[in-house]
Design a protein around this motif. Sequence first.
Motif, PDB file in Angstrom:
ATOM      1  N   VAL A 106       0.854  -1.189   0.000  1.00  0.00           N
ATOM      2  CA  VAL A 106       0.000   0.000   0.000  1.00  0.00           C
ATOM      3  C   VAL A 106       0.887   1.234   0.000  1.00  0.00           C
ATOM      4  CG1 VAL A 106      -1.882   1.182   1.182  1.00  0.00           C
ATOM      5  CG2 VAL A 106      -1.658  -1.305   1.408  1.00  0.00           C
ATOM      6  N   GLU A 107       0.594   2.159  -0.928  1.00  0.00           N
ATOM      7  CA  GLU A 107       1.394   3.372  -1.015  1.00  0.00           C
ATOM      8  C   GLU A 107       0.493   4.561  -1.309  1.00  0.00           C
ATOM      9  OE1 GLU A 107       5.535   4.861  -3.107  1.00  0.00           O
ATOM     10  OE2 GLU A 107       4.653   2.972  -3.713  1.00  0.00           O
ATOM     11  N   GLY A 108       0.589   5.585  -0.468  1.00  0.00           N
ATOM     12  CA  GLY A 108      -0.202   6.785  -0.695  1.00  0.00           C
ATOM     13  C   GLY A 108      -0.478   7.539   0.589  1.00  0.00           C
ATOM     14  N   ALA A 109      -1.322   8.538   0.483  1.00  0.00           N
ATOM     15  CA  ALA A 109      -1.600   9.451   1.591  1.00  0.00           C
ATOM     16  C   ALA A 109      -2.215   8.762   2.800  1.00  0.00           C
ATOM     17  CB  ALA A 109      -2.521  10.571   1.116  1.00  0.00           C
TER      18      ALA A 109
ATOM     19  N   ALA B  27      -5.249   2.335   5.313  1.00  0.00           N
ATOM     20  CA  ALA B  27      -5.631   1.360   4.293  1.00  0.00           C
ATOM     21  C   ALA B  27      -4.998   0.000   4.557  1.00  0.00           C
ATOM     22  CB  ALA B  27      -5.230   1.875   2.907  1.00  0.00           C
ATOM     23  N   ALA B  28      -3.712  -0.035   4.862  1.00  0.00           N
ATOM     24  CA  ALA B  28      -3.023  -1.304   5.114  1.00  0.00           C
ATOM     25  C   ALA B  28      -3.643  -2.023   6.306  1.00  0.00           C
ATOM     26  CB  ALA B  28      -1.535  -1.073   5.340  1.00  0.00           C
ATOM     27  N   ALA B  29      -3.917  -1.294   7.368  1.00  0.00           N
ATOM     28  CA  ALA B  29      -4.521  -1.897   8.556  1.00  0.00           C
ATOM     29  C   ALA B  29      -5.900  -2.465   8.242  1.00  0.00           C
ATOM     30  CB  ALA B  29      -4.604  -0.868   9.677  1.00  0.00           C
TER      31      ALA B  29
ATOM     32  N   VAL C  55      -7.018  -6.502   8.290  1.00  0.00           N
ATOM     33  CA  VAL C  55      -8.144  -6.969   9.114  1.00  0.00           C
ATOM     34  C   VAL C  55      -9.175  -7.668   8.230  1.00  0.00           C
ATOM     35  CG1 VAL C  55     -10.124  -6.187  10.493  1.00  0.00           C
ATOM     36  CG2 VAL C  55      -7.845  -5.310  10.980  1.00  0.00           C
ATOM     37  N   PHE C  56      -9.491  -7.086   7.085  1.00  0.00           N
ATOM     38  CA  PHE C  56     -10.466  -7.674   6.178  1.00  0.00           C
ATOM     39  C   PHE C  56     -10.021  -9.070   5.743  1.00  0.00           C
ATOM     40  CE2 PHE C  56     -12.499  -8.698   2.236  1.00  0.00           C
ATOM     41  CZ  PHE C  56     -13.798  -8.282   2.420  1.00  0.00           C
ATOM     42  N   LEU C  57      -8.759  -9.215   5.381  1.00  0.00           N
ATOM     43  CA  LEU C  57      -8.249 -10.523   4.959  1.00  0.00           C
ATOM     44  C   LEU C  57      -8.348 -11.532   6.101  1.00  0.00           C
ATOM     45  CD1 LEU C  57      -5.124  -9.432   2.877  1.00  0.00           C
ATOM     46  CD2 LEU C  57      -7.163 -10.608   2.014  1.00  0.00           C
ATOM     47  N   ARG C  58      -7.958 -11.135   7.301  1.00  0.00           N
ATOM     48  CA  ARG C  58      -8.018 -12.033   8.458  1.00  0.00           C
ATOM     49  C   ARG C  58      -9.439 -12.515   8.726  1.00  0.00           C
ATOM     50  NH1 ARG C  58      -6.040  -8.753  12.539  1.00  0.00           N
ATOM     51  NH2 ARG C  58      -4.192  -8.062  11.478  1.00  0.00           N
ATOM     52  N   GLU C  59     -10.393 -11.623   8.588  1.00  0.00           N
ATOM     53  CA  GLU C  59     -11.791 -11.963   8.886  1.00  0.00           C
ATOM     54  C   GLU C  59     -12.496 -12.732   7.782  1.00  0.00           C
ATOM     55  OE1 GLU C  59     -13.590  -8.197   9.816  1.00  0.00           O
ATOM     56  OE2 GLU C  59     -12.679  -8.132  11.810  1.00  0.00           O
TER      57      GLU C  59
END
Length: 85
Positions: free
Chosen positions: A65-68, A73-75, A79-83
């Motif tokens: 993830v790269e950006g402002a 976003a990364a967090a 979390v979405f992937l884990r769930e």
Amino acid sequence: MKKFEFTITDPQGIHARPAGLLVKEAKKYESTIQVFKGARKGDLKKIFTVMALGVKQGEAVTVQVEGADEETAAAAIEVFLRENF
């Protein structure tokens, strides 16, 4: 730039319905979000590139993830992937 690795545990891998939800989650953020499986990569905001990776159960993906808003976003994506996967 934030980067993390995640191993898919879902028996069906990354399949259509949850992949669509993952793309929807990624689109909430301004940052560029890439997903890598080995030497192949895809834009996490485009369902066809995510599905084309063909990620199966037990395979690892790397999310970059790269950006402002990269921290948020990364967090959220992790979390979405884990769930869901």
